[in-house]
Each structure stands twice: as C-alpha cells, then as structure tokens.
Design an enzyme around this catalytic site. Structure first.
Site, PDB file in Angstrom:
ATOM      1  N   ARG A 199       0.863  -1.198   0.000  1.00  0.00           N
ATOM      2  CA  ARG A 199       0.000   0.000   0.000  1.00  0.00           C
ATOM      3  C   ARG A 199       0.891   1.236   0.000  1.00  0.00           C
ATOM      4  O   ARG A 199       1.192   1.784   1.055  1.00  0.00           O
ATOM      5  CB  ARG A 199      -0.933  -0.032   1.210  1.00  0.00           C
ATOM      6  CG  ARG A 199      -2.087  -1.013   1.009  1.00  0.00           C
ATOM      7  CD  ARG A 199      -2.815  -1.257   2.311  1.00  0.00           C
ATOM      8  NE  ARG A 199      -1.930  -1.918   3.272  1.00  0.00           N
ATOM      9  CZ  ARG A 199      -2.245  -2.197   4.528  1.00  0.00           C
ATOM     10  NH1 ARG A 199      -3.420  -1.878   4.990  1.00  0.00           N
ATOM     11  NH2 ARG A 199      -1.374  -2.794   5.313  1.00  0.00           N
TER      12      ARG A 199
ATOM     13  N   ASP B  57       2.369   4.966  -0.251  1.00  0.00           N
ATOM     14  CA  ASP B  57       1.933   6.287   0.220  1.00  0.00           C
ATOM     15  C   ASP B  57       1.692   7.238  -0.942  1.00  0.00           C
ATOM     16  O   ASP B  57       2.142   6.994  -2.065  1.00  0.00           O
ATOM     17  CB  ASP B  57       3.050   6.931   1.058  1.00  0.00           C
ATOM     18  CG  ASP B  57       3.242   6.274   2.405  1.00  0.00           C
ATOM     19  OD1 ASP B  57       2.297   5.655   2.911  1.00  0.00           O
ATOM     20  OD2 ASP B  57       4.362   6.396   2.943  1.00  0.00           O
TER      21      ASP B  57
ATOM     22  N   ARG C  81      11.356   4.666   4.170  1.00  0.00           N
ATOM     23  CA  ARG C  81      11.526   6.127   4.174  1.00  0.00           C
ATOM     24  C   ARG C  81      12.305   6.595   5.404  1.00  0.00           C
ATOM     25  O   ARG C  81      13.079   7.551   5.327  1.00  0.00           O
ATOM     26  CB  ARG C  81      10.152   6.808   4.107  1.00  0.00           C
ATOM     27  CG  ARG C  81       9.470   6.540   2.763  1.00  0.00           C
ATOM     28  CD  ARG C  81       8.068   7.095   2.694  1.00  0.00           C
ATOM     29  NE  ARG C  81       8.065   8.536   2.824  1.00  0.00           N
ATOM     30  CZ  ARG C  81       6.964   9.284   2.728  1.00  0.00           C
ATOM     31  NH1 ARG C  81       5.789   8.700   2.509  1.00  0.00           N
ATOM     32  NH2 ARG C  81       7.036  10.584   2.852  1.00  0.00           N
TER      33      ARG C  81
END
Lengths: 255, 255
Positions: free
Chosen positions: B50, B52, B198
């Site tokens: 999923r 971002d 990230r």
C-alpha cells in the site's frame, strides 16, 4: 553587455518549444523572465538547438545577456530560484568566452529518441518516451541506419518549413540499441535540418515494424524526396542530450 | 468470483496513495473504476504494497476480483484503455493461482530510493527523485546500512501509525550506490513496517551529509526508539520495484 553560457535541463511537455511564440509558454520565455528578475532590465538568450514543442533537453546550451553583471558562480542557483515551478533547471553557468555562440560555435549536437516498445502504455515515463506497442526489430533498424552516416543531401528527411539554405549535412553517428523494452536511437552531427532526427526516427520505425526492408532507407536518402520517407516521429521521446564545442564554455579558464 | 493477478506501473505524484480515501484520487479508485467498466458490477482489489501518496511503482502486484469472467489475455489492454489518462499502466494480467494473495503470498518486496545529488533541482526527473543539493558520501551511507541487514526489531524506523503487531522484520538487502549525480538506496525484505524504508533512507542521508557517523545507524537500530532516527524521507524518489512470490503468478501454467 555581460554574457553568460548556461547548461540547461528541461522537460518539454508543458512548453510550446524553445522559442517564444503566441498561444503558450516557451522555455525561452520562462528563462528570460527568470533572468529579468535578477537585474532589472531586459535579458536576452540565444540557444544551441531550438527544440520543438514537447522535446526535452538534458544538455541544452544557452547564451544569456543580462542588463548588468551578476556573479557567475551564483547565477545557476539564482536562476533556478526564479524558474520555479517550471520544469527547467540550470545545471551550470559561466561567463561566456569572447566571440562564442551557442549555435554557431557548436561542433556536435547529440539527440536521443527513446522508444518504449511494449504493449502497455508508459506510466512512469509518460511524455518522455515514444510508445510503440508492436514489437520492433532493433537489429534491422540499426542496419537501415548505417548508410545514412557521413555527408549526404538529407532532403528526404527535411521538414517543409526548414529554412536552411542547403540540405547537405554530415551525420557523425546514428545508433539503434535495445535494452529490454527500451529502444534508443542516438544521432550526432554538427547540425541537423529541421525535423531531421524526427523524420529519420519515423522511417527507422517502419523498418523495425517490418513494413520497410532495411535497404529502403538508403534508397529513400538517395532520392532526396521528402514524400518517400516515413512520417515525423512524435516529439515525446526526443531529448537533446549534449552540445559540444571546440572549447568547453563551462571549463574553468586555463591559466 | 473470477480473480486475476495484475502487474502495475504507476507514477504516484497525482495520487493520494494506493488506498481509497477522501480528499483526492487513489490508484485503487482509478483501477477499480476502470475494471468496473469491463463488466458491469463491482470490482475489488487487494495489493502487495500500500504505497503512500507520491510513491511510485514499477512492479506493484494487485489481485482483482470481477463480477464476471473476462478473458485474461485481453485484460491488460482493456484496463489500460479505461485507465486513460491516469498514469497507471497494467503491464501483465493473468488468472490468479488458487489461494494466492498478493500481500500474504509475497516472499520479497524491493523498494528503491533515487536521490538526485547535485545543486540544480530536477527538471526531467521532477517528482521521481529526492533532490539533495549538498554532496552526500555514498560510501559512508553504504557502510552505515550494513548493520541493518538481517532480523531485528526495527522500532526506530517505524512510523507512529504502523499497525503491525511486531516490529521484528528481516532485511534481506540494503545497498547504496552512486552513479554520477544519482544515488540509489535499494531495500529488499519479505515485508516492511510502515514508513520503514523512508525512515531508513532519512537516516542514511544524515550519514551521507556527515551529520552522523556511520556507526550511529547501528546504535539507533539497537535503541529501538523512533525518536533517535532521522526524519522520514520524502515520498518523491521512492518506487516499489518488484514483488516476488514463491510461484510467479504471471508465469504460464506448467503442464
């Protein structure tokens, strides 16, 4: 007037091309407007390659005249500040050598067509590649490209609007390579006729599809007749990669 | 219900991320709407990763349920037709193997951060790279990455909103390489915590800038405390490259 050399990268999609014109923004316009904010007064540019609408540049070279001197080492950052949010970036800036012209001093221009050769349309590279869904034979395209090397009358690959006095040009390099789903056509010459790279690419694609035998390319060149060549390839996928000069305008001055 | 596996490429910039949500379009929404046009009736999807808002995919894997069967060999082209003009492209489609889940059957996910490490902002790669103007030491970043390999509690690199029960993950690979102005951070694992890639990239950048010694990365990992790690790196520049399965859902069925 202070006179600078700029190395420029841009994404051509949102522009009507390099040159100022009515009906849309041009790279020249946004660059001159950014430069006008540095020193009040007019800023004027000339360019190595007047790219068409939608054509990109990784290494365009521009001469910029400013109304008053600006420190060359701060010029790229200052222009980039004022160029936002346009997809135009000044990679390097230097005081231009005396007598230098980005257009007439150039000894080699290199353009690249990138063809995405797969059934699915591009998503990550949309606008930056020429999408050709049917399988192309890159070996046949490379074979067809070879007879175009050297000095020829390129009338067959010259656009109707071309203003050059002569259609004689010397093609230094024309390669076709494939890596997985990507075919690259890379062309280098001192100068090109208007739409010459796009018209050569459009004809090479017909060879890749098998609609033309590779040998037809040489016959079309020899005929010097635009009606015999293939269609002009679309702007998306074409990038001005590099412009070379006998003396690199961005090299530090020799002592 | 007929059930298909899709291989997807998308440019994440215009989307609020994979997942449907209020306040903007999502990749899930445009894909399910395109699928709904094939066969009147609902279309439902589940996904391997999923992503971002702003994160891209070169090899996202999706399971699509349709209200009625559709020929698998025509599915990619039909979906791509209805996906226009969104930058989402179906690269492959196949009937899903029985019991297969894009999320739970995955054995390896590979993500890549691309950092454009030069003073000038990106023009051609705008939205697709993380622009870091100050020079980064990629060798130091590679050294700092090494102790993160293997099975660890990755709490230091886990977002506050992460819903996973355990912060234990096994990092199979984490490499940092430089080619001219481009630094690539590539991470592979069976699965990642929310924002793990990230947050690791944000910390590695601090090492590259010299603000952290390379050895600090291992200390931050061992502390299992999110407050000690670097900031979350921006979404631009991150791409889900590939998802692997013990049995490739796109392989032709064995006889």
């Amino acid at each position: 007037m202070p006179f600078y050399a700029l190395l420029l990268e841009y994404e051509g999609t949102p522009f009507r091309g390099w040159q100022r014109q009515v009906g849309g923004i041009s790279i020249q316009e946004v660059l001159e407007e950014a430069a006008g904010k540095l020193k009040r007064g007019a800023a004027a540019t000339t360019v190595a390659g007047r790219t068409d609408a939608g054509v990109h540049a990784a290494g365009q070279v521009v001469a910029l005249e400013l109304a008053a001197a600006f420190p060359a080492e701060q010029l790229a950052a200052a222009l980039n500040y004022h160029l936002r949010p346009h997809p135009v970036s000044v990679l390097r800036a230097a005081s231009a050598p005396p007598g230098w012209s980005p257009r007439f001093s150039a000894v080699r221009r290199t353009y690249r067509y990138v063809i995405l050769n797969r059934p699915a349309p591009p998503a990550l590279a949309a606008g930056r590649v020429w999408h050709v869904p049917q399988k192309l034979d890159a070996m046949a395209m490379a074979e067809a490209a070879r007879p175009l090397l050297g000095r020829h009358d390129f009338s067959s690959f010259r656009a109707a609007g071309c203003q050059a006095k002569s259609a004689l040009r010397t093609l230094d390099s024309l390669t076709v390579t494939r890596a997985e789903e990507t075919i690259e056509i890379t062309a280098a010459a001192k100068s090109f006729l208007y739409h010459q790279v796009r018209n050569m690419a459009g004809s090479l694609k017909l060879v890749g599809e098998g609609r033309w035998e590779p040998g037809r390319m040489a016959a079309v060149l020899a005929a010097a007749d635009r009606r015999l060549a293939g269609p002009t390839a679309p702007a998306a996928g074409l990038t001005l990669l590099e412009v070379r000069y006998a003396r690199d305008p961005f090299a530090p001055p020799s002592i």
